[in-house]
Design an enzyme around this catalytic site. Sequence first.
Site, mmCIF file in Angstrom:
data_model
loop_
_atom_site.group_PDB
_atom_site.id
_atom_site.type_symbol
_atom_site.label_atom_id
_atom_site.label_comp_id
_atom_site.label_asym_id
_atom_site.label_seq_id
_atom_site.Cartn_x
_atom_site.Cartn_y
_atom_site.Cartn_z
ATOM 1 C CD1 TRP A 199 -7.477 -12.754 8.198
ATOM 2 C CD2 TRP A 199 -8.195 -10.700 8.725
ATOM 3 N NE1 TRP A 199 -8.385 -12.371 7.244
ATOM 4 C CE2 TRP A 199 -8.832 -11.108 7.534
ATOM 5 C CE3 TRP A 199 -8.491 -9.442 9.241
ATOM 6 C CZ2 TRP A 199 -9.757 -10.310 6.859
ATOM 7 C CZ3 TRP A 199 -9.406 -8.633 8.571
ATOM 8 C CH2 TRP A 199 -10.031 -9.066 7.384
ATOM 9 C CG HIS A 251 -6.059 -8.196 -1.251
ATOM 10 N ND1 HIS A 251 -6.243 -6.922 -0.799
ATOM 11 C CD2 HIS A 251 -6.813 -8.981 -0.444
ATOM 12 C CE1 HIS A 251 -7.065 -6.919 0.251
ATOM 13 N NE2 HIS A 251 -7.436 -8.157 0.479
ATOM 14 N NE ARG A 263 -3.419 -2.765 0.433
ATOM 15 C CZ ARG A 263 -3.927 -3.469 1.458
ATOM 16 N NH1 ARG A 263 -3.225 -3.653 2.571
ATOM 17 N NH2 ARG A 263 -5.115 -4.018 1.351
ATOM 18 C CG ASP A 281 -3.123 -5.691 -1.239
ATOM 19 O OD1 ASP A 281 -4.193 -5.518 -1.863
ATOM 20 O OD2 ASP A 281 -3.086 -6.133 -0.081
ATOM 21 C CG ASP A 335 -6.324 -11.135 2.724
ATOM 22 O OD1 ASP A 335 -5.640 -11.589 1.776
ATOM 23 O OD2 ASP A 335 -6.264 -9.952 3.085
ATOM 24 C CD GLU A 336 -9.848 -7.770 3.467
ATOM 25 O OE1 GLU A 336 -10.373 -7.121 4.373
ATOM 26 O OE2 GLU A 336 -8.868 -7.344 2.806
ATOM 27 C CG ASP A 343 -3.569 -1.222 10.507
ATOM 28 O OD1 ASP A 343 -3.356 -2.237 11.213
ATOM 29 O OD2 ASP A 343 -4.475 -1.170 9.657
ATOM 30 C CE1 TYR A 371 -4.772 -7.917 11.754
ATOM 31 C CE2 TYR A 371 -5.867 -6.354 10.299
ATOM 32 C CZ TYR A 371 -5.413 -7.632 10.556
ATOM 33 O OH TYR A 371 -5.579 -8.615 9.621
ATOM 34 C CD1 TRP A 423 -3.313 -4.697 8.606
ATOM 35 C CD2 TRP A 423 -2.495 -5.282 6.607
ATOM 36 N NE1 TRP A 423 -3.382 -6.065 8.498
ATOM 37 C CE2 TRP A 423 -2.890 -6.457 7.290
ATOM 38 C CE3 TRP A 423 -1.953 -5.407 5.329
ATOM 39 C CZ2 TRP A 423 -2.755 -7.734 6.739
ATOM 40 C CZ3 TRP A 423 -1.818 -6.673 4.781
ATOM 41 C CH2 TRP A 423 -2.212 -7.817 5.471
ATOM 42 C CB THR A 424 1.458 0.781 4.971
ATOM 43 O OG1 THR A 424 1.436 0.065 3.736
ATOM 44 C CG2 THR A 424 2.426 0.136 5.939
ATOM 45 C CD GLU A 425 -4.852 -0.534 4.132
ATOM 46 O OE1 GLU A 425 -4.013 -0.540 5.070
ATOM 47 O OE2 GLU A 425 -5.640 -1.462 3.918
HETATM 48 C C1 ACM Z 1 -6.372 -8.787 6.307
HETATM 49 O O1 ACM Z 1 -6.380 -7.916 7.186
HETATM 50 N N1 ACM Z 1 -7.076 -8.620 5.193
HETATM 51 C C2 ACM Z 1 -5.610 -10.011 6.461
#
Ligand code: ACM
Length: 560
Positions: free
Chosen positions: A385, A256, A156, A185, A318-319, A412, A410, A464-466
């Site tokens: 997670w 992703h 990100r 990603d 994921d997702e 972030d 998490y 996570w670096t968004e």
């Molecule tokens: C995640 O936070 N989507 C692993």
Amino acid sequence: MTAHPAVGLVPQPREVEPRHGHVVLGADATVWSDPELTAAARWWRRTCEDAFGVTWDLRVGAGIGTGTGTGTGTGTVFVLDGQLPAGGYTVDAEGSTITVTAADAAGAHAAAQTLRQLLGPAAYRRAGAGAVAVPAVRIDDEPRCSWRGLLLDVSRHFMPKDGVLRMIDLAAAHKLNVLQLHLTDDQGWRIEIRSKPLLTQVGAWRTGSGVGTWRAERVDETPHGGFYTQDDLREIVRYAAARGVTVVPEIDVPGHCQAAIAAYPELGMPGAAREVRQSWGISDGVVRPTPATVAFFAEVLDEVLEIFDSPVICLGGDEVPTTPWHGSAELEAQAAELGLGGVDELHVWFVAQLARHLAERGRRASVWDEASGPLLPADAVVCSWRGVAQGADAMRAGRDVVLAPEQFVYLDHRAGDGPDEPVPVGFVRTVDDVYGFDIEPPPVQEALADGAPGRVLGAQAQLWTEHLDSGRRVDFAAFPRLAAFAEAVWTTPERRDLADFRRRLVEHHLPRLDAVGVEYRPLDGPLPWQRRPGVQGWPRDLEAEFAAAGWAGAGGWHPE
Ligand code: ACM
């Protein structure tokens, strides 16, 4: 008793027995080491040479310190002792010698970090002069769990290589031993793949970035990008190994993947977006999960395996919005032919094909919990997670688990609930909250009590670096909460004490971070330049989500 500096250790060791006086290592001291422990011995010598201006001899030999006559005099002796628990060590500092006994290389690295902490903040500077005076002490120590991880999202926002090396130093300083690099990603592909050059020529660059939560629909027009060459990554892997840290690469599939699809559109569904994504949130950038796409990513993984020696390789999973697959005659036919219950099941099938590819090459896959399922090889690791219930379920299914629940670790997520928190997203997770995390939360305890065959390997904190668009923002999010996490995964619950941790943090550990130059979040809130007024976050309410979804959590992708 006056405070002995050893009480300032973070994480807290199993046993500390302070003694009187110091071991003073002058310019003529020596470092002796068993050959298996040389990396830690070299690191200890280099650290002291930089910080105190000494020049020490290093002597390496089999049987050092075991009565053969070598390894006595003024200096530090690294002795191998296979009787100690894995990753464990003892430090015996008295008179003119410091004796480290270590179960293995990991134990020696942990011991070396302990020695550095005993020296105080001056040992965290890279140039200095003065005495190397280690307080006399006896320490017995061992880690609570074997996977003490930190995930760094370099997709990100790209972190230039120097910043990654620095994070490895900081992880090692906290006795963390896994750095998971989230390399791919929607917003950027960050690893050079020589047989597929467009992944970085196209996929590593975007023309703008989201500002705050994607819900605010704000995107700036500053181009962003970068990637690591294979030589960069080999350097990162070796640098980490020399500090006892294993780098686990993550190639996230089958969701992703918008950056990869931008580079090679045939990987995507017809009509998929053709540019590297600028905004955050879950995208429809899922691959077309066909055998041809499996083959593409298998070739990617073959290059990944040449670079990374980690026994575990993360395949993400994921997702994954499966809606783009619905209505595809090709995928429906493929799912039917494979005997699957529908195209949705191609999600786990796809990940499982690549997990098998890894297994055939002697590596274990790890996956985020959505991708857990019977199709995966038996030894695949599940990273829990969305909550911890998924991890407990995976243990019941016989899987080894790493706990990475967004409700706890998490980093972030916002560190306080005040108006000054920069881009406040997620749950409020204070230093105390992170300290309160344990690798055996109730669902895991129940699974263990029921004799679940799977194990908890450990836990992993996520960055996570968004919304962390620079190394400075990463420092702010990570510290000092990572110190609390480090103690949660190293020290057994009986030895943990929040009030004592906070005292050690304030009196001893924050000064170490200051000496390194870590721009941590002060305990009483962000400094003026650490704020981001006007940038919208997306706070979540932990109690409300727990009431609604319990230990499984409410995160992840949900079909409309
Ligand atoms: C995640 O936070 N989507 C692993």
